[in-house]
Design a protein around this motif. Structure first.
Motif, mmCIF file in Angstrom:
data_model
loop_
_atom_site.group_PDB
_atom_site.id
_atom_site.type_symbol
_atom_site.label_atom_id
_atom_site.label_comp_id
_atom_site.label_asym_id
_atom_site.label_seq_id
_atom_site.Cartn_x
_atom_site.Cartn_y
_atom_site.Cartn_z
ATOM 1 N N UNK A 128 -43.868 -38.332 -101.256
ATOM 2 C CA UNK A 128 -43.790 -37.941 -102.665
ATOM 3 C C UNK A 128 -44.434 -39.017 -103.540
ATOM 4 N N UNK A 129 -44.120 -40.279 -103.261
ATOM 5 C CA UNK A 129 -44.700 -41.383 -104.035
ATOM 6 C C UNK A 129 -46.221 -41.396 -103.896
ATOM 7 N N UNK A 130 -46.696 -41.124 -102.693
ATOM 8 C CA UNK A 130 -48.136 -41.077 -102.454
ATOM 9 C C UNK A 130 -48.769 -39.951 -103.272
ATOM 10 N N UNK A 131 -48.106 -38.800 -103.328
ATOM 11 C CA UNK A 131 -48.642 -37.658 -104.066
ATOM 12 C C UNK A 131 -48.653 -37.914 -105.567
ATOM 13 N N UNK A 132 -47.509 -38.283 -106.130
ATOM 14 C CA UNK A 132 -47.450 -38.431 -107.590
ATOM 15 C C UNK A 132 -48.109 -39.728 -108.056
ATOM 16 N N UNK A 133 -48.326 -40.669 -107.149
ATOM 17 C CA UNK A 133 -48.972 -41.924 -107.515
ATOM 18 C C UNK A 133 -50.473 -41.924 -107.299
ATOM 19 N N UNK A 134 -51.000 -40.853 -106.755
ATOM 20 C CA UNK A 134 -52.440 -40.725 -106.524
ATOM 21 C C UNK A 134 -53.170 -40.659 -107.864
ATOM 22 N N UNK A 135 -54.298 -41.341 -107.951
ATOM 23 C CA UNK A 135 -55.005 -41.399 -109.238
ATOM 24 C C UNK A 135 -55.377 -40.026 -109.780
ATOM 25 N N UNK A 136 -55.797 -39.108 -108.898
ATOM 26 C CA UNK A 136 -56.196 -37.792 -109.395
ATOM 27 C C UNK A 136 -54.995 -36.977 -109.815
ATOM 28 N N UNK A 137 -53.888 -37.099 -109.100
ATOM 29 C CA UNK A 137 -52.664 -36.396 -109.507
ATOM 30 C C UNK A 137 -52.207 -36.874 -110.878
ATOM 31 N N UNK A 138 -52.250 -38.189 -111.077
ATOM 32 C CA UNK A 138 -51.865 -38.752 -112.374
ATOM 33 C C UNK A 138 -52.746 -38.198 -113.484
ATOM 34 N N UNK A 139 -54.047 -38.137 -113.235
ATOM 35 C CA UNK A 139 -54.969 -37.654 -114.266
ATOM 36 C C UNK A 139 -54.766 -36.160 -114.544
ATOM 37 N N UNK B 23 -51.796 -25.022 -121.042
ATOM 38 C CA UNK B 23 -52.633 -24.313 -120.073
ATOM 39 C C UNK B 23 -54.081 -24.774 -120.100
ATOM 40 N N UNK B 24 -54.663 -24.867 -118.906
ATOM 41 C CA UNK B 24 -56.091 -25.159 -118.804
ATOM 42 C C UNK B 24 -56.661 -24.401 -117.621
ATOM 43 N N UNK B 25 -57.914 -24.039 -117.754
ATOM 44 C CA UNK B 25 -58.629 -23.414 -116.645
ATOM 45 C C UNK B 25 -59.266 -24.498 -115.794
ATOM 46 N N UNK B 26 -59.655 -24.114 -114.589
ATOM 47 C CA UNK B 26 -60.230 -25.053 -113.627
ATOM 48 C C UNK B 26 -61.417 -25.821 -114.229
ATOM 49 N N UNK B 27 -62.342 -25.102 -114.826
ATOM 50 C CA UNK B 27 -63.544 -25.734 -115.383
ATOM 51 C C UNK B 27 -63.192 -26.692 -116.517
ATOM 52 N N UNK B 28 -62.208 -26.341 -117.309
ATOM 53 C CA UNK B 28 -61.763 -27.242 -118.378
ATOM 54 C C UNK B 28 -61.216 -28.540 -117.790
ATOM 55 N N UNK B 29 -60.423 -28.418 -116.740
ATOM 56 C CA UNK B 29 -59.888 -29.611 -116.072
ATOM 57 C C UNK B 29 -61.021 -30.453 -115.494
ATOM 58 N N UNK B 30 -61.966 -29.798 -114.861
ATOM 59 C CA UNK B 30 -63.085 -30.498 -114.242
ATOM 60 C C UNK B 30 -63.847 -31.325 -115.276
ATOM 61 N N UNK B 31 -64.055 -30.764 -116.449
ATOM 62 C CA UNK B 31 -64.784 -31.477 -117.512
ATOM 63 C C UNK B 31 -63.926 -32.523 -118.211
ATOM 64 N N UNK C 278 -65.413 -31.390 -107.651
ATOM 65 C CA UNK C 278 -64.815 -30.062 -107.535
ATOM 66 C C UNK C 278 -63.876 -30.007 -106.340
ATOM 67 N N UNK C 279 -64.297 -30.585 -105.232
ATOM 68 C CA UNK C 279 -63.478 -30.582 -104.016
ATOM 69 C C UNK C 279 -62.155 -31.313 -104.247
ATOM 70 N N UNK C 280 -62.223 -32.479 -104.884
ATOM 71 C CA UNK C 280 -61.007 -33.260 -105.107
ATOM 72 C C UNK C 280 -60.091 -32.574 -106.116
ATOM 73 N N UNK C 281 -60.659 -31.960 -107.141
ATOM 74 C CA UNK C 281 -59.835 -31.234 -108.107
ATOM 75 C C UNK C 281 -59.138 -30.062 -107.418
ATOM 76 N N UNK C 282 -59.871 -29.304 -106.617
ATOM 77 C CA UNK C 282 -59.269 -28.172 -105.913
ATOM 78 C C UNK C 282 -58.145 -28.635 -104.999
ATOM 79 N N UNK C 283 -58.388 -29.698 -104.274
ATOM 80 C CA UNK C 283 -57.384 -30.233 -103.351
ATOM 81 C C UNK C 283 -56.150 -30.737 -104.110
ATOM 82 N N UNK C 284 -56.379 -31.461 -105.193
ATOM 83 C CA UNK C 284 -55.271 -32.012 -105.984
ATOM 84 C C UNK C 284 -54.446 -30.892 -106.612
#
Length: 136
Positions: free
Chosen positions: A31-42, A51-59, A66-72
């Protein structure tokens, strides 16, 4: 290991680790690894306003692929930190938002990001002084 031995082993640990039951230690670290990951934090911080759409988050998140956002997003959704709502439209529309569990992290996440912004120059100097290659 019986319960008494596990309790003794946990009690021998210093600081906050003493509160983690031995039988849950691996999962707590996950859990700490997940919530402490830089992309999860962002992602969590970016979704704090709604609410945000995928493309909005990406920008909105500098440097994320794209791969890391999808995975996160998939991992945060799996853990119940965000919601994912797909609409049967053409083109398909998917919206992401913080779930109550994820929203409970906002103060912590924003504090960590603010701390990083406030102290980045100081840390950069320390890295340069120590000769660390990654002082960018």
């Amino acid at each position: 290991m019986d319960a008494v031995a596990a309790q003794r082993e946990t009690a021998a640990l210093p600081g906050p680790c003493a509160r983690i039951p031995v039988e849950h230690a691996d999962f707590v670290r996950q859990i700490m690894d997940r919530v402490g990951d830089k992309w999860s934090l962002m992602v969590i911080a970016t979704l704090q306003d709604g609410l945000m759409r995928y493309t909005e988050l990406l920008h909105a998140i500098p440097g994320i692929s794209q791969r890391m956002l999808s995975r996160t997003l998939a991992q945060l959704h799996q853990d119940g930190l965000i919601t994912r709502t797909a609409y049967a439209e053409v083109p398909p529309r998917v919206e992401y938002a913080l779930a109550p569990l994820g929203a409970s992290l906002i103060d912590i996440v924003v504090s960590l990001i603010d701390w990083s912004i406030t102290h980045h120059d100081e840390i950069r100097r320390h890295r340069a002084d120590a000769g660390t290659a990654d002082s960018r």
